[in-house]
Design a protein around this motif. Structure first.
Motif, PDB file in Angstrom:
ATOM      1  N   VAL A 128      -3.534   2.298  -3.480  1.00 56.11           N
ATOM      2  CA  VAL A 128      -2.964   3.645  -3.354  1.00 56.11           C
ATOM      3  C   VAL A 128      -4.034   4.549  -2.747  1.00 56.11           C
ATOM      4  O   VAL A 128      -5.188   4.546  -3.181  1.00 56.11           O
ATOM      5  N   VAL A 129      -3.630   5.292  -1.712  1.00 57.33           N
ATOM      6  CA  VAL A 129      -4.553   6.257  -1.092  1.00 57.33           C
ATOM      7  C   VAL A 129      -3.945   7.637  -1.243  1.00 57.33           C
ATOM      8  O   VAL A 129      -2.803   7.860  -0.841  1.00 57.33           O
ATOM      9  N   ASN A 130      -4.694   8.542  -1.847  1.00 55.42           N
ATOM     10  CA  ASN A 130      -4.215   9.923  -1.926  1.00 55.42           C
ATOM     11  C   ASN A 130      -4.908  10.748  -0.858  1.00 55.42           C
ATOM     12  O   ASN A 130      -6.061  11.135  -1.013  1.00 55.42           O
ATOM     13  N   CYS A 131      -4.199  10.993   0.255  1.00 55.57           N
ATOM     14  CA  CYS A 131      -4.779  11.856   1.295  1.00 55.57           C
ATOM     15  C   CYS A 131      -3.847  13.034   1.556  1.00 55.57           C
ATOM     16  O   CYS A 131      -3.680  13.481   2.682  1.00 55.57           O
TER      17      CYS A 131
ATOM     18  N   VAL B 111      -4.094  12.274   8.946  1.00 55.03           N
ATOM     19  CA  VAL B 111      -4.851  11.066   8.602  1.00 55.03           C
ATOM     20  C   VAL B 111      -3.922   9.989   8.056  1.00 55.03           C
ATOM     21  O   VAL B 111      -3.985   8.821   8.456  1.00 55.03           O
ATOM     22  N   GLY B 112      -3.030  10.393   7.138  1.00 50.89           N
ATOM     23  CA  GLY B 112      -2.184   9.429   6.437  1.00 50.89           C
ATOM     24  C   GLY B 112      -1.326   8.601   7.383  1.00 50.89           C
ATOM     25  O   GLY B 112      -1.189   7.390   7.211  1.00 50.89           O
TER      26      GLY B 112
ATOM     27  N   PHE C  10       3.872   1.934   2.615  1.00 50.73           N
ATOM     28  CA  PHE C  10       4.818   2.988   2.240  1.00 50.73           C
ATOM     29  C   PHE C  10       4.089   4.319   2.407  1.00 50.73           C
ATOM     30  O   PHE C  10       2.925   4.441   1.998  1.00 50.73           O
ATOM     31  N   GLY C  11       4.758   5.300   2.982  1.00 51.81           N
ATOM     32  CA  GLY C  11       4.130   6.614   3.183  1.00 51.81           C
ATOM     33  C   GLY C  11       4.929   7.688   2.485  1.00 51.81           C
ATOM     34  O   GLY C  11       6.137   7.809   2.710  1.00 51.81           O
TER      35      GLY C  11
ATOM     36  N   VAL D 197       0.822  -1.213   0.000  1.00 57.74           N
ATOM     37  CA  VAL D 197       0.000   0.000   0.000  1.00 57.74           C
ATOM     38  C   VAL D 197       0.853   1.259   0.000  1.00 57.74           C
ATOM     39  O   VAL D 197       1.801   1.366   0.788  1.00 57.74           O
ATOM     40  N   LEU D 198       0.474   2.209  -0.848  1.00 54.83           N
ATOM     41  CA  LEU D 198       1.132   3.516  -0.841  1.00 54.83           C
ATOM     42  C   LEU D 198       0.154   4.554  -0.296  1.00 54.83           C
ATOM     43  O   LEU D 198      -0.938   4.737  -0.845  1.00 54.83           O
ATOM     44  N   VAL D 199       0.566   5.213   0.782  1.00 53.52           N
ATOM     45  CA  VAL D 199      -0.239   6.301   1.357  1.00 53.52           C
ATOM     46  C   VAL D 199       0.437   7.607   0.959  1.00 53.52           C
ATOM     47  O   VAL D 199       1.550   7.899   1.401  1.00 53.52           O
TER      48      VAL D 199
END
Ligand SMILES: NC(=O)c1ccc[n+]([C@@H]2O[C@H](COP(=O)([O-])OP(=O)(O)OC[C@H]3O[C@@H](n4cnc5c(N)ncnc54)[C@H](OP(=O)(O)O)[C@@H]3O)[C@@H](O)[C@H]2O)c1
Length: 296
Positions: A67-70, A11-12, A27-28, A3-5
Protein backbone atom coordinates in the motif's frame (compact mmCIF):
# COMPACT_ATOMS: atom_id res chain seq x y z
CA UNK A 1 2.06 -8.01 -5.93
CA UNK A 2 -1.42 -6.70 -5.38
CA UNK A 3 -0.85 -2.98 -4.87
CA UNK A 4 -3.09 -0.16 -3.68
CA UNK A 5 -2.01 3.36 -4.62
CA UNK A 6 -3.92 5.83 -2.49
CA UNK A 7 -4.02 9.24 -4.17
CA UNK A 8 -3.83 8.51 -7.87
CA UNK A 9 -2.67 12.01 -8.83
CA UNK A 10 0.53 13.36 -10.39
CA UNK A 11 2.85 10.88 -8.67
CA UNK A 12 0.27 8.18 -7.93
CA UNK A 13 -0.82 7.75 -11.53
CA UNK A 14 2.72 7.56 -12.80
CA UNK A 15 3.52 5.06 -10.05
CA UNK A 16 0.47 2.98 -10.97
CA UNK A 17 1.61 2.84 -14.62
CA UNK A 18 5.13 1.85 -13.66
CA UNK A 19 3.97 -0.88 -11.26
CA UNK A 20 1.50 -2.23 -13.83
CA UNK A 21 4.31 -2.27 -16.44
CA UNK A 22 6.35 -4.35 -14.00
CA UNK A 23 3.55 -6.92 -13.84
CA UNK A 24 1.87 -6.02 -10.55
CA UNK A 25 -1.89 -5.93 -10.07
CA UNK A 26 -2.58 -2.27 -9.40
CA UNK A 27 -5.53 -0.45 -7.84
CA UNK A 28 -5.65 3.35 -7.66
CA UNK A 29 -7.82 5.19 -5.16
CA UNK A 30 -9.02 8.79 -5.29
CA UNK A 31 -12.23 10.65 -4.58
CA UNK A 32 -12.99 11.44 -8.21
CA UNK A 33 -11.17 8.92 -10.39
CA UNK A 34 -11.02 9.74 -14.09
CA UNK A 35 -10.71 6.61 -16.14
CA UNK A 36 -8.73 6.92 -19.36
CA UNK A 37 -8.12 4.43 -22.17
CA UNK A 38 -4.43 4.39 -21.11
CA UNK A 39 -5.30 3.35 -17.55
CA UNK A 40 -7.68 0.67 -18.77
CA UNK A 41 -5.13 -0.58 -21.30
CA UNK A 42 -2.52 -0.78 -18.53
CA UNK A 43 -4.91 -2.93 -16.51
CA UNK A 44 -5.10 -0.45 -13.61
CA UNK A 45 -8.34 -0.63 -11.60
CA UNK A 46 -9.54 2.77 -10.46
CA UNK A 47 -11.42 2.89 -7.19
CA UNK A 48 -13.51 5.73 -5.85
CA UNK A 49 -13.20 6.60 -2.18
CA UNK A 50 -12.12 9.14 0.40
CA UNK A 51 -9.54 8.03 2.94
CA UNK A 52 -10.99 10.41 5.49
CA UNK A 53 -14.13 8.19 5.47
CA UNK A 54 -13.55 4.82 7.18
CA UNK A 55 -16.66 3.40 5.46
CA UNK A 56 -15.03 4.05 2.05
CA UNK A 57 -11.90 2.16 3.10
CA UNK A 58 -13.97 -0.76 4.41
CA UNK A 59 -15.40 -1.21 0.88
CA UNK A 60 -12.01 -1.55 -0.83
CA UNK A 61 -11.17 -4.94 -2.36
CA UNK A 62 -8.35 -5.92 0.03
CA UNK A 63 -6.14 -7.47 1.15
CA UNK A 64 -3.16 -5.81 -0.55
CA UNK A 65 0.52 -6.80 -0.51
CA UNK A 66 1.74 -3.25 -0.89
CA UNK A 67 0.00 0.00 0.00
CA UNK A 68 1.34 3.42 -0.96
CA UNK A 69 -0.20 6.53 0.52
CA UNK A 70 0.64 9.41 -1.81
CA UNK A 71 -2.48 11.45 -1.22
CA UNK A 72 -2.04 15.19 -1.21
CA UNK A 73 -4.26 17.83 0.29
CA UNK A 74 -3.28 19.89 -2.79
CA UNK A 75 -3.30 23.51 -1.66
CA UNK A 76 -5.20 23.08 1.58
CA UNK A 77 -4.47 24.81 4.88
CA UNK A 78 -3.83 23.26 8.29
CA UNK A 79 -7.39 21.98 8.66
CA UNK A 80 -7.22 20.08 5.38
CA UNK A 81 -3.77 18.76 6.25
CA UNK A 82 -5.08 17.46 9.55
CA UNK A 83 -7.99 15.69 7.85
CA UNK A 84 -6.17 14.27 4.84
CA UNK A 85 -2.72 13.44 6.20
CA UNK A 86 -3.14 12.81 9.91
CA UNK A 87 -6.70 11.50 10.19
CA UNK A 88 -6.44 9.78 6.80
CA UNK A 89 -3.36 7.90 7.99
CA UNK A 90 -5.04 7.01 11.27
CA UNK A 91 -7.97 5.60 9.27
CA UNK A 92 -5.60 3.60 7.10
CA UNK A 93 -3.83 2.13 10.13
CA UNK A 94 -7.14 1.05 11.66
CA UNK A 95 -8.40 -0.39 8.36
CA UNK A 96 -5.17 -2.29 7.66
CA UNK A 97 -4.64 -3.59 11.22
CA UNK A 98 -6.47 -6.92 10.73
CA UNK A 99 -4.67 -7.63 7.42
CA UNK A 100 -1.47 -5.57 7.23
CA UNK A 101 0.31 -5.31 3.90
CA UNK A 102 3.88 -6.55 3.45
CA UNK A 103 4.96 -2.93 3.01
CA UNK A 104 3.35 0.47 3.42
CA UNK A 105 5.04 3.56 1.97
CA UNK A 106 4.03 7.09 2.89
CA UNK A 107 5.25 10.09 0.91
CA UNK A 108 5.99 12.67 3.56
CA UNK A 109 7.87 15.86 2.78
CA UNK A 110 11.21 17.53 3.38
CA UNK A 111 8.95 20.32 4.67
CA UNK A 112 9.23 18.65 8.07
CA UNK A 113 12.62 20.37 8.45
CA UNK A 114 12.62 23.92 9.71
CA UNK A 115 16.38 24.52 9.45
CA UNK A 116 17.19 27.85 7.82
CA UNK A 117 20.98 27.93 7.93
CA UNK A 118 21.65 26.02 4.70
CA UNK A 119 22.96 23.00 6.60
CA UNK A 120 23.25 19.55 5.03
CA UNK A 121 20.59 17.29 6.52
CA UNK A 122 20.49 13.53 6.83
CA UNK A 123 17.42 11.64 8.02
CA UNK A 124 18.56 11.90 11.65
CA UNK A 125 18.55 15.72 11.68
CA UNK A 126 15.99 17.32 14.01
CA UNK A 127 12.62 17.61 12.25
CA UNK A 128 10.91 20.46 14.10
CA UNK A 129 8.90 22.40 11.54
CA UNK A 130 7.75 25.87 12.56
CA UNK A 131 4.63 25.91 10.34
CA UNK A 132 1.34 24.27 11.42
CA UNK A 133 1.19 22.28 8.15
CA UNK A 134 4.76 21.02 8.63
CA UNK A 135 3.89 20.00 12.18
CA UNK A 136 0.93 17.95 10.90
CA UNK A 137 3.16 16.14 8.41
CA UNK A 138 5.60 15.39 11.21
CA UNK A 139 2.79 14.16 13.49
CA UNK A 140 1.61 11.88 10.66
CA UNK A 141 5.11 10.41 10.39
CA UNK A 142 5.14 9.85 14.13
CA UNK A 143 1.83 8.01 13.94
CA UNK A 144 3.36 5.59 11.43
CA UNK A 145 6.66 5.25 13.29
CA UNK A 146 4.77 4.41 16.45
CA UNK A 147 2.65 1.80 14.63
CA UNK A 148 5.89 0.26 13.31
CA UNK A 149 7.51 0.26 16.77
CA UNK A 150 4.56 -0.93 18.81
CA UNK A 151 2.70 -3.19 16.38
CA UNK A 152 5.29 -4.11 13.75
CA UNK A 153 3.32 -2.23 11.08
CA UNK A 154 5.56 -2.22 7.96
CA UNK A 155 5.57 1.56 7.42
CA UNK A 156 8.38 3.17 5.46
CA UNK A 157 8.57 6.94 5.21
CA UNK A 158 9.91 8.83 2.23
CA UNK A 159 10.57 12.52 2.81
CA UNK A 160 10.06 13.89 -0.68
CA UNK A 161 11.64 17.16 -1.92
CA UNK A 162 9.93 19.61 -4.34
CA UNK A 163 8.49 17.55 -7.18
CA UNK A 164 8.85 18.69 -10.78
CA UNK A 165 8.44 17.05 -14.17
CA UNK A 166 6.04 17.17 -17.11
CA UNK A 167 3.59 20.01 -16.44
CA UNK A 168 4.95 20.61 -12.90
CA UNK A 169 7.56 22.84 -11.31
CA UNK A 170 6.64 25.83 -9.20
CA UNK A 171 9.71 28.05 -9.73
CA UNK A 172 10.03 27.04 -13.39
CA UNK A 173 6.44 28.08 -14.09
CA UNK A 174 6.98 31.32 -12.20
CA UNK A 175 10.10 31.96 -14.24
CA UNK A 176 8.27 31.36 -17.53
CA UNK A 177 5.37 33.63 -16.55
CA UNK A 178 7.67 36.41 -15.38
CA UNK A 179 6.34 36.16 -11.82
CA UNK A 180 9.52 34.70 -10.31
CA UNK A 181 11.32 36.80 -7.72
CA UNK A 182 14.74 36.23 -6.24
CA UNK A 183 14.64 36.31 -2.47
CA UNK A 184 17.47 38.61 -1.38
CA UNK A 185 20.73 37.36 -2.84
CA UNK A 186 19.09 34.09 -3.92
CA UNK A 187 21.14 32.04 -1.47
CA UNK A 188 18.28 29.90 -0.22
CA UNK A 189 18.62 26.31 -1.41
CA UNK A 190 16.04 24.48 -3.48
CA UNK A 191 15.77 20.71 -3.06
CA UNK A 192 14.10 18.97 -5.97
CA UNK A 193 13.25 15.60 -7.45
CA UNK A 194 11.83 14.64 -10.82
CA UNK A 195 8.47 12.86 -10.72
CA UNK A 196 9.94 9.74 -12.36
CA UNK A 197 12.51 9.54 -9.57
CA UNK A 198 9.82 9.88 -6.90
CA UNK A 199 8.22 6.85 -8.54
CA UNK A 200 11.58 5.07 -8.63
CA UNK A 201 12.24 5.86 -4.97
CA UNK A 202 8.79 4.61 -3.93
CA UNK A 203 9.32 1.32 -5.75
CA UNK A 204 12.79 0.99 -4.20
CA UNK A 205 11.22 1.63 -0.78
CA UNK A 206 8.53 -0.99 -1.43
CA UNK A 207 11.20 -3.60 -2.13
CA UNK A 208 14.01 -2.56 0.18
CA UNK A 209 12.75 -0.03 2.70
CA UNK A 210 13.01 -1.09 6.33
CA UNK A 211 9.84 -0.72 8.39
CA UNK A 212 10.05 2.16 10.83
CA UNK A 213 12.75 3.89 8.76
CA UNK A 214 12.87 7.25 7.00
CA UNK A 215 14.56 7.97 3.67
CA UNK A 216 14.98 11.20 1.75
CA UNK A 217 13.72 11.26 -1.82
CA UNK A 218 15.57 14.09 -3.53
CA UNK A 219 18.11 14.45 -6.31
CA UNK A 220 21.89 14.81 -5.99
CA UNK A 221 22.14 18.58 -5.90
CA UNK A 222 20.49 21.06 -3.58
CA UNK A 223 20.87 24.30 -5.50
CA UNK A 224 20.86 27.95 -4.43
CA UNK A 225 17.90 29.77 -5.97
CA UNK A 226 20.19 32.14 -7.89
CA UNK A 227 22.00 29.25 -9.57
CA UNK A 228 18.72 27.68 -10.59
CA UNK A 229 17.49 30.92 -12.15
CA UNK A 230 20.89 31.60 -13.76
CA UNK A 231 20.78 28.23 -15.48
CA UNK A 232 17.21 28.77 -16.67
CA UNK A 233 18.03 32.29 -17.85
CA UNK A 234 20.98 30.92 -19.83
CA UNK A 235 18.97 28.11 -21.39
CA UNK A 236 16.02 30.28 -22.34
CA UNK A 237 17.86 33.50 -23.20
CA UNK A 238 16.01 35.53 -20.60
CA UNK A 239 16.93 37.90 -17.77
CA UNK A 240 17.31 36.86 -14.16
CA UNK A 241 14.16 37.55 -12.13
CA UNK A 242 14.20 40.75 -10.09
CA UNK A 243 15.29 40.49 -6.47
CA UNK A 244 13.00 41.29 -3.57
CA UNK A 245 13.90 41.82 0.07
CA UNK A 246 13.06 38.66 2.02
CA UNK A 247 10.02 39.12 4.28
CA UNK A 248 11.05 37.44 7.55
CA UNK A 249 7.52 37.42 9.01
CA UNK A 250 5.97 35.93 5.87
CA UNK A 251 8.76 33.37 5.58
CA UNK A 252 8.15 32.28 9.16
CA UNK A 253 4.41 31.98 8.53
CA UNK A 254 4.97 29.84 5.44
CA UNK A 255 7.67 27.83 7.16
CA UNK A 256 10.23 28.83 4.51
CA UNK A 257 13.49 27.09 5.27
CA UNK A 258 17.01 26.89 3.89
CA UNK A 259 18.54 23.46 3.99
CA UNK A 260 20.40 20.98 1.82
CA UNK A 261 18.83 17.54 1.78
CA UNK A 262 21.23 14.61 1.51
CA UNK A 263 20.17 11.65 -0.62
CA UNK A 264 23.07 9.43 0.52
CA UNK A 265 20.73 6.97 2.21
CA UNK A 266 18.50 6.69 -0.87
CA UNK A 267 21.62 5.50 -2.70
CA UNK A 268 23.20 3.27 -0.09
CA UNK A 269 20.18 1.75 1.70
CA UNK A 270 17.53 1.77 -1.03
CA UNK A 271 20.12 1.31 -3.77
CA UNK A 272 18.41 3.94 -5.92
CA UNK A 273 20.17 6.36 -8.27
CA UNK A 274 18.15 9.22 -9.75
CA UNK A 275 17.53 9.12 -13.51
CA UNK A 276 17.64 12.93 -13.31
CA UNK A 277 20.55 13.50 -10.90
CA UNK A 278 20.11 17.29 -10.96
CA UNK A 279 17.46 19.77 -12.05
CA UNK A 280 19.52 20.42 -15.19
CA UNK A 281 18.81 17.02 -16.74
CA UNK A 282 15.17 17.15 -15.69
CA UNK A 283 14.46 20.65 -16.93
CA UNK A 284 16.54 20.18 -20.09
CA UNK A 285 14.03 17.44 -20.95
CA UNK A 286 11.09 19.76 -20.17
CA UNK A 287 12.60 22.62 -22.16
CA UNK A 288 13.21 20.35 -25.15
CA UNK A 289 9.72 18.83 -24.91
CA UNK A 290 8.15 22.29 -25.06
CA UNK A 291 10.71 23.71 -27.52
CA UNK A 292 11.47 26.55 -25.15
CA UNK A 293 15.18 26.90 -26.00
CA UNK A 294 16.54 30.34 -26.79
CA UNK A 295 16.46 31.18 -30.50
CA UNK A 296 19.60 30.33 -32.50
N1 LIG B 1 4.25 18.39 -4.80
C1 LIG B 1 5.37 18.41 -4.12
O1 LIG B 1 6.31 19.16 -4.44
C2 LIG B 1 5.54 17.50 -2.92
C3 LIG B 1 6.65 17.67 -2.10
C4 LIG B 1 6.82 16.79 -1.04
C5 LIG B 1 5.90 15.76 -0.83
N2 LIG B 1 4.82 15.64 -1.64
C6 LIG B 1 3.90 14.52 -1.42
O2 LIG B 1 3.96 13.69 -2.57
C7 LIG B 1 2.72 12.99 -2.71
C8 LIG B 1 2.24 13.05 -4.14
O3 LIG B 1 1.88 14.37 -4.46
P1 LIG B 1 1.19 14.73 -5.85
O4 LIG B 1 1.82 15.98 -6.32
O5 LIG B 1 1.19 13.54 -6.75
O6 LIG B 1 -0.32 15.03 -5.40
P2 LIG B 1 -1.57 15.35 -6.36
O7 LIG B 1 -1.20 15.39 -7.79
O8 LIG B 1 -2.25 16.54 -5.77
O9 LIG B 1 -2.50 14.06 -6.17
C9 LIG B 1 -3.13 13.81 -4.98
C10 LIG B 1 -4.16 12.72 -5.22
O10 LIG B 1 -4.80 12.45 -3.99
C11 LIG B 1 -6.20 12.32 -4.22
N3 LIG B 1 -6.86 12.67 -2.97
C12 LIG B 1 -6.90 13.87 -2.34
N4 LIG B 1 -7.62 13.80 -1.22
C13 LIG B 1 -8.06 12.53 -1.13
C14 LIG B 1 -8.84 11.83 -0.18
N5 LIG B 1 -9.32 12.45 0.90
N6 LIG B 1 -9.10 10.51 -0.39
C15 LIG B 1 -8.62 9.86 -1.48
N7 LIG B 1 -7.86 10.47 -2.40
C16 LIG B 1 -7.59 11.79 -2.24
C17 LIG B 1 -6.48 13.29 -5.37
O11 LIG B 1 -7.62 12.95 -6.13
P3 LIG B 1 -9.10 13.45 -5.74
O12 LIG B 1 -9.01 14.93 -5.53
O13 LIG B 1 -9.96 13.00 -6.90
O14 LIG B 1 -9.43 12.71 -4.50
C18 LIG B 1 -5.24 13.06 -6.23
O15 LIG B 1 -5.44 11.94 -7.06
C19 LIG B 1 1.77 13.58 -1.68
O16 LIG B 1 1.75 12.75 -0.54
C20 LIG B 1 2.42 14.89 -1.32
O17 LIG B 1 2.08 15.30 -0.01
C21 LIG B 1 4.62 16.47 -2.69
Amino acid sequence: MRVLVIGCGYVGQSLAFQLARQGHQVFGLSRSPVDTPELTAAGITLLSGDLTQPADLARLPGPFDWVVNCVSSTHGGAEDYQRVYFEGTRNLLAWLAPQPPKKFVYTSSTGVYGQDDGSLLTETAPAEPPSPTGQILRATEQLLLEAARLHGFPAVILRVAGIYGPGRGYFFKQFLSGEARMEGAGERHLNMIHRDDVVGAIIAALWQGQPGEIYHACDDEPVPQIEFFRWLAGQLGRDLPPAIAPDAALSRKRGVSNKRISNARLKTDLNYRCQYPTFREGYAAEIAAHQLQKPG
